[in-house]
Each structure stands twice: as C-alpha cells, then as structure tokens.
Design an enzyme around this catalytic site. Structure first.
Site, PDB file in Angstrom:
ATOM      1  N   ASP A  93     -49.063  13.882  29.815  1.00  0.00           N
ATOM      2  CA  ASP A  93     -48.083  12.908  30.296  1.00  0.00           C
ATOM      3  C   ASP A  93     -46.726  13.632  30.340  1.00  0.00           C
ATOM      4  OD1 ASP A  93     -46.183  10.859  30.533  1.00  0.00           O
ATOM      5  OD2 ASP A  93     -46.968   9.618  28.934  1.00  0.00           O
ATOM      6  N   LYS A 147     -46.806   9.531  36.516  1.00  0.00           N
ATOM      7  CA  LYS A 147     -45.774   8.487  36.532  1.00  0.00           C
ATOM      8  C   LYS A 147     -44.792   8.865  37.629  1.00  0.00           C
ATOM      9  CE  LYS A 147     -45.936   7.301  31.626  1.00  0.00           C
ATOM     10  NZ  LYS A 147     -45.220   7.329  30.335  1.00  0.00           N
ATOM     11  N   LYS A 152     -51.514   3.788  20.369  1.00  0.00           N
ATOM     12  CA  LYS A 152     -50.627   4.903  20.032  1.00  0.00           C
ATOM     13  C   LYS A 152     -51.067   5.475  18.687  1.00  0.00           C
ATOM     14  CE  LYS A 152     -47.607   4.451  23.479  1.00  0.00           C
ATOM     15  NZ  LYS A 152     -47.290   5.534  24.424  1.00  0.00           N
ATOM     16  N   GLU A 188     -54.010  11.486  24.894  1.00  0.00           N
ATOM     17  CA  GLU A 188     -52.851  11.751  25.747  1.00  0.00           C
ATOM     18  C   GLU A 188     -51.763  12.472  24.957  1.00  0.00           C
ATOM     19  OE1 GLU A 188     -51.666   8.115  27.633  1.00  0.00           O
ATOM     20  OE2 GLU A 188     -49.808   8.942  28.408  1.00  0.00           O
ATOM     21  N   ASP A 223     -52.834   7.658  22.703  1.00  0.00           N
ATOM     22  CA  ASP A 223     -51.665   8.400  23.188  1.00  0.00           C
ATOM     23  C   ASP A 223     -50.829   8.829  21.974  1.00  0.00           C
ATOM     24  OD1 ASP A 223     -49.479   9.412  24.508  1.00  0.00           O
ATOM     25  OD2 ASP A 223     -48.980   7.563  25.587  1.00  0.00           O
TER      26      ASP A 223
HETATM   27  O1  OSB Z   1     -46.287   7.562  26.717  1.00  0.00           O
HETATM   28  O2  OSB Z   1     -47.263   6.484  28.239  1.00  0.00           O
HETATM   29  C1  OSB Z   1     -46.329   6.590  27.443  1.00  0.00           C
HETATM   30  C2  OSB Z   1     -44.226   3.437  27.451  1.00  0.00           C
HETATM   31  C3  OSB Z   1     -42.977   3.964  27.436  1.00  0.00           C
HETATM   32  C4  OSB Z   1     -42.815   5.331  27.406  1.00  0.00           C
HETATM   33  C5  OSB Z   1     -43.928   6.161  27.374  1.00  0.00           C
HETATM   34  C6  OSB Z   1     -45.199   5.632  27.399  1.00  0.00           C
HETATM   35  C7  OSB Z   1     -45.352   4.247  27.418  1.00  0.00           C
HETATM   36  C8  OSB Z   1     -46.655   3.629  27.398  1.00  0.00           C
HETATM   37  C9  OSB Z   1     -46.881   2.464  28.155  1.00  0.00           C
HETATM   38  O3  OSB Z   1     -47.569   4.031  26.728  1.00  0.00           O
HETATM   39  C10 OSB Z   1     -46.710   1.636  28.906  1.00  0.00           C
HETATM   40  C11 OSB Z   1     -46.759   0.450  29.687  1.00  0.00           C
HETATM   41  O4  OSB Z   1     -47.565  -0.434  29.409  1.00  0.00           O
HETATM   42  O5  OSB Z   1     -45.945   0.360  30.581  1.00  0.00           O
HETATM   43 MG    MG Z   2     -48.005   8.672  27.297  1.00  0.00          MG
END
Ligand code: OSB
Ligand code: MG
Length: 369
Positions: free
Chosen positions: A238, A262, A163, A213, A188
C-alpha cells in the site's frame, strides 16, 4: 477542455465511530472537495484524500490546499488541456504531492466524462456492472471487532480487513479464525513491523489470511522482498507504491504478490490505470484501497474498480460505513456484498447540496478568465 472556474471546499465531518490503527485514531474527517466548472455548464468533482495530519502520507489537508491554490490551479489556468489524460504529465513540473494532484485530476476526468455523455467507468475502460465490496474493521477491542464483523457479514460484505501490529497480531487473528473459520480475512499492518519480526509474520501463515498489507516501512521495497521470500501469505503493498515506478520495482523484486491501488496515493486516475495495466500483464491481482473518504472519492474508486484487473474486493464500503449522511446522492449502497457501477454520466452521483453546506468550513473560487 474549456474551464470557467475551480471551486475548493474544505469539509469536515465526524466518523460514526473512531477508526484505530497502531499509528493513532481518526475521529473526524476533513477533506477538500474540488469542483471544476466547464464553459459549457458541466461540472466535475474530485476529492482530496490527505488527512488533517501526516500520519499515513506526508501530505495534509493544508499542504494539499496550498498546492492546489498556489500551483496546480494556476498552472492549469495557464496551460489548458484537451483531455484529462494529459494532466499527470503536465503536473510533473511539481514534485510529488500526489493527493493534491489527484484531487484536481479526478475532477477533470469527471467533467470530461459528463461532457462526453458517458459514465466515468466507461471512459476509463471498465468492464463490469457491479463490484464486490470489502470492509475495514479498526476498533480498539476484540469484542467490538467480532461484533462489527458480524454486523458487516449480515449486510453482505464479502471480505474483511483488520489492522494488526506486533502488539495484537497472533491473538487477534487466531481468535477471529475461531469465530469466523471461512471468512475472507486479511490484515493491514501499516508498517508496524521490521525485518526482526520475521518469526511473528511467519507464524501468521497458519491462519489462511488472504494477504498481509504493508508489514514493513512505508518507503521500503527491498526488505519486503526478503520477507515475501520467507512467508507463504501473499504480501500486498500500500504505502510503498506512490508512483508507477514503485509498482514496477516491487514486481521486479518480488516484494509483493498483490497491490492495493489508491487513486490519491499514486497521484490520479491516469497512474492508477497504468499500474493496473502493468499488474494485469504481470499477473499481479490488484484491489482498490480506501481512505475513509466521502462519496465523491468513493465514486471514483467504484469507476476504477470496474476495470478487469481488480479481481479482489477492495476497501470500498457503502456511504453508511463511516457517515451519518454522505455529501452525494443517492448514497453508495452495498447489496448482497456488491456495489452497482453507475451508468449515468461522469461519476454518476449528484452533490447533496444541503449536506455539503452543513459540513463546509471554508470555500474559495478561482475564476479562469
Ligand atoms: O492503510 O489502507 C490503509 C484508512 C486510512 C488510511 C490508510 C488506510 C485506511 C484503511 C481503510 O485501511 C479504509 C477505508 O475503509 O476507507
Ligand atoms: Mg493499508
């Protein structure tokens, strides 16, 4: 599909370790497990992936529960369906609330697959028997990040996501590149940037990231195209992709080169597959995102990710990435960086009844007669 009843269970479990983004930290996960009971004795399971607070999307566990209880379940009762592919169209009478819709829709797909004696992957059009697994590292310190990446690489994970925000980006990514020069690494941003940060994003080009991302606003499509035009690193969307139309617009406007699908964010498997099919036609690779979810949602993700357009390892890790003990059995395991696509009926996993009981905080039955 003749339905006898629907059961909603709200479950709660602490994460093994806190999950931190610039938006906040998750230490405990609350979810809604949907069980659909068919007249023939079969069951189907889905999982609502909204969080306890609206930090990632506007939905919460409470708003999803309200939608399921007061609108979606009564509507399904009054308007029977013959096939789970009909659900998305039916639910269009209720605006948005994608995660609540997906929770029920996915349970109906699982039920249908079990009634047909087929695996969910087979029903959805899956073409592979195993999928590559990626993992997300979201800790507070660089040292912890390096340690965790080492552990995950030893387990065999194929791709790592970290992140980033303007507060840590160059420092984190340049340091990780020193430690892991050949790692398939991506970042991300969860909307941490604006157009004014273009130079920071350009500077990230030199670290060979697989993609960045969601750098800009969660509801933006236009400005991402401005950024994508000026940086080499592919942008992956996303949060911005909540409907099929969003994916269509983003591809037309060249706002991204990759899409994270997702199931919950787009309202169910039907739309997830529609986006997948369109991206495949347009040459846009997709991967399956994660929601720090339990095994039921993970199992749906595995079935979806067995479709041929999912050419990039997703955020589908093993049950033990977040949980001491998952609510399904067997648990999801990663072997040599791969997860086997179940061949058993439906999602291919059983509910771990003992574990479910331990973590259930509330449950309610909705009979259909
Ligand atoms: O932005 O992809 C995202 C988790 C919660 C909400 C948003 C995100 C995420 C993750 C990862 O990055 C998740 C995972 O390992 O399930
Ligand atoms: Mg994401």
């Amino acid at each position: 599909m003749e339905i006898k009843s629907v059961k909603l269970s709200v479950i709660k479990m602490p994460l093994k370790a806190p999950f931190t983004t610039h938006l906040g930290t998750v230490v405990e996960r609350e979810s809604i497990i949907v069980e659909v009971n068919g007249m023939d004795g079969h069951q189907g399971y889905g999982e609502g992936v909204a969080f306890s607070s609206p930090w990632y999307t506007e939905e919460t566990v409470q708003t999803s529960y309200h939608m399921l209880k007061d609108f979606l379940i009564p509507y399904l009762k009054e308007n029977p369906i013959a096939h789970p592919a009909e659900v998305t169209e039916k639910f269009r009478v209720f605006r948005r609330n994608q995660m609540a819709k997906a929770a029920l829709e996915t349970a109906l797909w699982d039920l249908y697959a079990r009634q047909e004696n087929r695996s969910l992957s087979n029903v959805l059009g899956g073409t592979v028997d195993k999928i590559p697994s990626g993992v997300v590292v979201a800790t507070k310190s660089l040292q912890e990040t390096i340690q965790q990446i080492e552990t995950y690489l030893a387990t065999g994970y194929r791709r790592v996501k970290v992140k980033i925000s303007p507060k840590n980006d160059i420092q984190l990514v340049s340091e990780l590149r020193k430690w892991f020069p050949d790692l398939e690494l991506m970042a991300d941003a969860n909307s941490a940037y604006t157009l004014k940060d273009i130079d920071r994003l350009k500077a990230l080009d030199e670290y060979g990231l697989l993609m960045i991302e969601q750098p800009l606003a969660y509801d933006d499509i236009i400005e991402h195209s401005v950024i994508q035009n000026q940086i080499k690193t592919p942008i992956c969307l996303d949060e911005s992709i909540v409907t099929f139309e969003d994916a269509y617009k983003a591809i037309e406007l060249k706002s991204c080169q990759v899409i994270n699908i997702k199931i919950g964010r787009v309202g169910g498997l039907k739309t997830a597959i529609k986006i997948h099919d369109y991206c495949k036609e347009k040459g846009i690779p997709v991967w399956c995102g994660g929601m720090i979810e339990f095994g039921i949602s993970r199992a749906h993700n595995i079935a979806l990710a067995s479709l041929p357009g999912f050419t990039i390892p997703g955020d589908i890790s093993g049950s033990d990435r977040y949980w001491e003990e998952d609510v399904i059995e067997p648990e999801i395991i990663v072997e040599n960086g791969m997860i086997a696509v179940p061949t058993l009926n439906g999602i291919g996993f059983k509910i771990n009844k003992k574990r479910m009981q331990e973590v259930t905080v509330f449950e309610e039955y909705f009979p259909f007669n």
